[in-house]
Design a protein around this motif. Sequence first.
Motif, mmCIF file in Angstrom:
data_model
loop_
_atom_site.group_PDB
_atom_site.id
_atom_site.type_symbol
_atom_site.label_atom_id
_atom_site.label_comp_id
_atom_site.label_asym_id
_atom_site.label_seq_id
_atom_site.Cartn_x
_atom_site.Cartn_y
_atom_site.Cartn_z
ATOM 1 N N HIS A 1 0.734 -1.381 0.069
ATOM 2 C CA HIS A 1 0.047 -0.071 -0.027
ATOM 3 C C HIS A 1 0.868 1.237 0.063
ATOM 4 O O HIS A 1 0.419 2.351 -0.378
ATOM 5 N N VAL A 2 2.038 1.037 0.352
ATOM 6 C CA VAL A 2 2.789 2.295 0.461
ATOM 7 C C VAL A 2 4.298 2.215 -0.416
ATOM 8 O O VAL A 2 5.030 2.920 -0.189
ATOM 9 N N GLN A 3 4.196 1.199 -1.163
ATOM 10 C CA GLN A 3 5.481 0.907 -2.148
ATOM 11 C C GLN A 3 5.810 2.157 -2.885
ATOM 12 O O GLN A 3 6.707 2.782 -3.159
ATOM 13 N N PHE A 4 4.754 2.804 -3.313
ATOM 14 C CA PHE A 4 4.719 4.165 -4.222
ATOM 15 C C PHE A 4 5.592 5.152 -3.511
ATOM 16 O O PHE A 4 6.350 5.924 -3.975
ATOM 17 N N LEU A 5 5.043 5.431 -2.260
ATOM 18 C CA LEU A 5 5.578 6.177 -1.423
ATOM 19 C C LEU A 5 7.378 5.988 -1.098
ATOM 20 O O LEU A 5 8.049 6.896 -0.997
#
Length: 153
Positions: free
Chosen positions: A24-28
């Motif tokens: 869910h936070v890999q993009f961040l």
Amino acid sequence: MATLAIPNIYDDRKVLVADDEREHVQFLIDYLEAKGFTVTFAETAAEALTAAEQLRFRAYFIDLNIPLGSEALVQAPPNETYENYVGLYIIRAIRSQGNAGARVLAYSAHYNDQITAEINRLYCRYVVKGRARELKNAFDEILKADPRSNSPI
């Protein structure tokens, strides 16, 4: 909540990301790494607290719905809000180390009066899950601030 030691080491190129669902936070994480930051990733509150005790980070990204992990580091909740949103333990602990609330970004799929009241008390930012642009903008503001400044808010 266990008392955390205040770390002697500060690294203005490192960010702590605490979330039990990395996907869910890999993009961040990718975004921060592309900006030249190193990300320390924690999957439980206990892992995040251990990391925060060893290093003072430039910024902190905390999922409020992270699992507890070891009871040795995180003790009985002070109230139902902390029991429901374990990430608040992490925020409270890193704020008690003298870290500015302006360096802390809380994140969750939930938005209610309990969360709002506690986030306001802890003087940190809050972004509801699913708002990627708002999240990146909030992080950009944190990262643009003078890293030597540690105003309480």
